[in-house]
Scaffold this active site. Sequence first.
Site, PDB file in Angstrom:
ATOM      1  N   GLU A   2       0.377  -1.421   0.072  1.00 50.97           N
ATOM      2  CA  GLU A   2      -0.315   0.191   0.100  1.00 50.97           C
ATOM      3  C   GLU A   2       0.750   1.573  -0.173  1.00 50.97           C
ATOM      4  O   GLU A   2      -0.127   2.349  -0.121  1.00 50.97           O
ATOM      5  CB  GLU A   2      -0.603   0.162   0.916  1.00 50.97           C
ATOM      6  CG  GLU A   2      -1.959  -1.114   1.590  1.00 50.97           C
ATOM      7  CD  GLU A   2      -3.058  -1.151   1.924  1.00 50.97           C
ATOM      8  OE1 GLU A   2      -2.775  -0.352   2.834  1.00 50.97           O
ATOM      9  OE2 GLU A   2      -4.277  -1.430   2.065  1.00 50.97           O
ATOM     10  N   GLU A  15       6.233 -21.914   8.466  1.00 56.09           N
ATOM     11  CA  GLU A  15       6.720 -20.799  10.055  1.00 56.09           C
ATOM     12  C   GLU A  15       8.088 -21.733  10.697  1.00 56.09           C
ATOM     13  O   GLU A  15       8.411 -20.903  11.058  1.00 56.09           O
ATOM     14  CB  GLU A  15       5.749 -20.551  10.257  1.00 56.09           C
ATOM     15  CG  GLU A  15       5.136 -20.584  11.220  1.00 56.09           C
ATOM     16  CD  GLU A  15       3.586 -20.438  11.708  1.00 56.09           C
ATOM     17  OE1 GLU A  15       3.224 -21.008  13.619  1.00 56.09           O
ATOM     18  OE2 GLU A  15       3.102 -19.894  11.505  1.00 56.09           O
TER      19      GLU A  15
END
Length: 325
Positions: free
Chosen positions: A92, A123
Site C-alpha cells: 500500500e 513458519e
Amino acid sequence: MTDPDDVTALVDLASPTEERNPASAELDALDARGMVDVILSEDATVAAAVQAQAGPLAELIEVCVAAISGGHTVHYVGAGTSGRLAVLDAVELAPTFNADESMVTAHLAGGPGAFLTAVEGAEDDSDAGADLVARSCGSGDVVIGLAASGRTPFVRGALAEARERGLPTALISANPQAQLASAVDIPILLDVGPEVVTGSTRMKAGTAQKLTLNALSTATMVRLGTTFGNLMIDVRPTNAKLVGRTVRMLVQATGQSAERAAEVLEAADGSVRPALVALLAEVDVAAAEAALAEHPRDAQRVGDPAGIRTAVAALREGADGPAEA
C-alpha cells in the site's frame, strides 16, 4: 512427525496470546451484542499498548529513513497473520507514497501464495528464513521480523542471518517476553494481553502490529519528503478518484480554485510537486520544476523534507529580490 520435546516447549511457551482471557471466558454463551461488546472493549486497549512503544518505534523509524535515503531497502519478514499484515503495509506504500520494492518490501513464509492459503510448516523452517535474507538482502538493508509469539522459527532464521551479515534488525511482537527480543537491535514488544479467542493472533495482536506498521511506514515516508504537511504529494493519480483527490489537495494546500488547480496540474503532466510549487509561488510550471531540482527531497532538511517550502521561498525571494540586511 513432530518432536515431543518441541511440542512440550510450545505448550510451555510464555506468551500472553496463549493465555485465557477472563473477560471472554464465557464468550460462546453471549448473544451477538454481548460478544461485540467484549471484543471491542478488548480492542480498545490496543492503541495504548502501541503508544507505550513509541520510543523504540521512533528509533526504528530513524534507522529506516537512513537506510532508504542511502539507497537501501527495508525488509519485513513474517509468517501467517503477521506476514500478511507486513505484505499489506508494504504494497500500500506504492499508491500512497509512490514507493517501490527497492524502498520497502515484505517476505511471507511460504512465498506469495501463502497470502491466501496456509502453507503447512512454512513458519517452522528457520533455514528458509536465513536463505531468504542471504538471497534478498544487501549491505545496508534493514530486516524487521514480525512474530506475534516472538519465537517463529522462520523469522528467527531471517534475523540470525541478518545479524550475521551486520544488518540492522528489529522485532515487532505481541509478547513482552519474546525469545527473539535479545537477538535484535530494536525490539518493539506490544503488551496487548490475552486474546478474546485464546491464541487467535489475528485479533488484538494483529491489530497492534497493523497500528505499529502504519506508524512506522507512514512516519518513514513523511520523513523522506513524500508529503506537504499531511497531504500526499507523491500519490499516483491512476484513476478518476485519485485525480479528483489530487486537485482537491492542491486546492486545500493553496486556496486556489479547483479550475485553476486542474489547469496547472495538467500543465505539469499530472505531477503534483511542480503544480503545488507553481500555485504557491505564482510562477509557471517550468520555473517550479527548476526550483524543485535545486531543492530536492532531503530527510535531513528539518521542517521541510519535501523541499516544497524551500523551493517556494527561493522563487519568492527571486521575484522580490534579496532581502535588505
